[in-house]
Design a protein around this motif. Sequence first.
Motif, PDB file in Angstrom:
ATOM      1  N   GLU A  52      -1.439  -1.120  -3.154  1.00 24.57           N
ATOM      2  CA  GLU A  52      -0.121  -1.717  -2.936  1.00 24.57           C
ATOM      3  C   GLU A  52       0.354  -2.484  -4.164  1.00 24.57           C
ATOM      4  OE1 GLU A  52       0.949  -2.803   1.400  1.00 24.57           O
ATOM      5  OE2 GLU A  52      -1.157  -3.401   1.167  1.00 24.57           O
ATOM      6  N   GLN A  53      -0.551  -3.171  -4.848  1.00 26.99           N
ATOM      7  CA  GLN A  53      -0.162  -3.871  -6.073  1.00 26.99           C
ATOM      8  C   GLN A  53       0.291  -2.880  -7.139  1.00 26.99           C
ATOM      9  OE1 GLN A  53      -3.008  -6.687  -7.578  1.00 26.99           O
ATOM     10  NE2 GLN A  53      -3.275  -7.706  -5.590  1.00 26.99           N
ATOM     11  N   ASN A  95       7.572  -0.374  -8.944  1.00 28.51           N
ATOM     12  CA  ASN A  95       8.808  -0.473  -8.160  1.00 28.51           C
ATOM     13  C   ASN A  95       8.911   0.632  -7.104  1.00 28.51           C
ATOM     14  OD1 ASN A  95       9.881  -2.728  -9.612  1.00 28.51           O
ATOM     15  ND2 ASN A  95      10.411  -1.335 -11.284  1.00 28.51           N
ATOM     16  N   LEU A  96       7.796   0.878  -6.420  1.00 21.47           N
ATOM     17  CA  LEU A  96       7.754   1.933  -5.410  1.00 21.47           C
ATOM     18  C   LEU A  96       7.583   1.388  -3.995  1.00 21.47           C
ATOM     19  CD1 LEU A  96       5.495   4.518  -7.286  1.00 21.47           C
ATOM     20  CD2 LEU A  96       7.963   4.644  -6.924  1.00 21.47           C
ATOM     21  N   THR A  97       7.686   0.091  -3.834  1.00 20.57           N
ATOM     22  CA  THR A  97       7.553  -0.490  -2.494  1.00 20.57           C
ATOM     23  C   THR A  97       8.679   0.018  -1.598  1.00 20.57           C
ATOM     24  OG1 THR A  97       6.554  -2.484  -3.416  1.00 20.57           O
ATOM     25  CG2 THR A  97       7.453  -2.639  -1.174  1.00 20.57           C
ATOM     26  N   ASN A 130      13.602  -1.950   3.041  1.00 18.29           N
ATOM     27  CA  ASN A 130      13.879  -2.220   4.456  1.00 18.29           C
ATOM     28  C   ASN A 130      14.601  -1.040   5.094  1.00 18.29           C
ATOM     29  OD1 ASN A 130      12.735  -4.761   4.262  1.00 18.29           O
ATOM     30  ND2 ASN A 130      14.679  -5.790   3.844  1.00 18.29           N
ATOM     31  N   GLU A 131      15.491  -0.422   4.342  1.00 18.32           N
ATOM     32  CA  GLU A 131      16.245   0.720   4.874  1.00 18.32           C
ATOM     33  C   GLU A 131      15.319   1.892   5.178  1.00 18.32           C
ATOM     34  OE1 GLU A 131      18.811  -2.071   2.920  1.00 18.32           O
ATOM     35  OE2 GLU A 131      17.034  -0.993   2.162  1.00 18.32           O
ATOM     36  N   GLU A 132      14.353   2.137   4.304  1.00 29.42           N
ATOM     37  CA  GLU A 132      13.405   3.226   4.533  1.00 29.42           C
ATOM     38  C   GLU A 132      12.525   2.948   5.749  1.00 29.42           C
ATOM     39  OE1 GLU A 132      12.717   4.898  -0.014  1.00 29.42           O
ATOM     40  OE2 GLU A 132      11.664   3.088   0.641  1.00 29.42           O
ATOM     41  N   VAL A 133      12.099   1.704   5.890  1.00 30.75           N
ATOM     42  CA  VAL A 133      11.273   1.331   7.037  1.00 30.75           C
ATOM     43  C   VAL A 133      12.070   1.462   8.328  1.00 30.75           C
ATOM     44  CG1 VAL A 133      10.020  -0.562   8.160  1.00 30.75           C
ATOM     45  CG2 VAL A 133       9.792  -0.197   5.689  1.00 30.75           C
ATOM     46  N   ILE A 140       2.547   3.700   0.007  1.00 31.18           N
ATOM     47  CA  ILE A 140       1.412   4.463  -0.512  1.00 31.18           C
ATOM     48  C   ILE A 140       1.801   5.923  -0.733  1.00 31.18           C
ATOM     49  CG2 ILE A 140      -0.864   5.382   0.100  1.00 31.18           C
ATOM     50  CD1 ILE A 140      -1.418   2.650   1.426  1.00 31.18           C
ATOM     51  N   ASN A 141       2.557   6.491   0.197  1.00 29.11           N
ATOM     52  CA  ASN A 141       3.002   7.875   0.038  1.00 29.11           C
ATOM     53  C   ASN A 141       3.892   8.044  -1.187  1.00 29.11           C
ATOM     54  OD1 ASN A 141       1.600   8.827   2.243  1.00 29.11           O
ATOM     55  ND2 ASN A 141       3.312   8.617   3.661  1.00 29.11           N
TER      56      ASN A 141
END
Length: 372
Positions: free
Chosen positions: A106-107, A113-115, A118-121, A161-162
């Motif tokens: 995740e780090q 900048n791949l986190t 909110n819209e994707e979640v 992660i994906n």
Amino acid sequence: MPNTDVPSLSTDTERTFTTRSFRAVSLPAVLILASGLLPVAGCNRGHSADVVATVNGHAIMQADLDKAYKAQLGDAAQQQQQPSQEQADSLRLNVLRELIDEEIVEQRATKMNLTATNEEVDAKLAEMKAPYTEEQFQQRLKASNQTVDDLKHALRRNLTINKLLNKEINSKITVTDADVANYYNQHKAEFNLLETKYHLATIQVTDQPSPQPGNLQGSKATNDVEAKKKIQALKNRLDSGEDFATIASNWSEQPETAPNGGDMGFVGESQLHSDPSVFTAVMKLKAGQITEILPLLDAQSKRPAGYAIYKLISRDPAGQRDVNDPRVQQAIRQQLRDVRSQLLKSAYLEMVHDQAKVENFFAEQIFKTDAH
């Protein structure tokens, strides 16, 4: 009967409920034994007693470890067998390593900048809820002992992660026409189908002791109680979006298929009929879906010998398939991509782990305590 991504509820949507993690790649996930929750001894070196490890200075808290432990093994109050201190410490070490690997990945994604946004979640959550009424969805959340926030957290992690894996690994894998032709020529018999065949993968847990379980973790249930708990924990992980092949490689007790991610190859319909419960369950599946937990029958006696989960990869009607058949092309390309992706993911995780600064205070404390 012998021998991913982001989660979804019920086949698609139920995945993410008792989630644990990334390692397709294979995170050394928790050793699944009947166990209880034992407190972790305090750690030294000046850090807070609530911190069990740090990754590049970011703390992993005791509360995080406890939550992950419970999610993997269920409610300790329902355990019928209490572990020894050594078993409990071993379990927690595996869970903590899993949390450390998650944090490293995740780090890495954050730096690139791949986190997930909110819209994707929210979009993925809406997709998961679509097949259900709000009441049904809430019932499923309650049954999994999670909240909407827990689900969103798991979704964000899996989506992140994906995105990282797609950028760092999957986008760089190339399968050429020559690769496909070579594979076809070496496996031509697989595409000459005399009857309808089902490409299946399996995860199996037996209730009999065995010195060679055949999986990467050396994990083995030794009685029915352990087998039930282990297969349910694995089903929970599949429902939370973890990769079937990775789970099979690490935890399945079918030594002939576990090394290949549980892949059973093509199983003829006549063979499926030998176990009516498996045949009935597989007939209901679409490609990519998995069965519920099914009883595993001994090949000789036909008596219950454990539990199994099956995944339908594809369904192919009888007849010879030509190399130019789109189904053949797709199957071969996917197979080659999956094999290469699995290898690269394993190497990638080891690489980023080596580059991280990890301090495992819990491991240090166990060593200091038990080595004297």
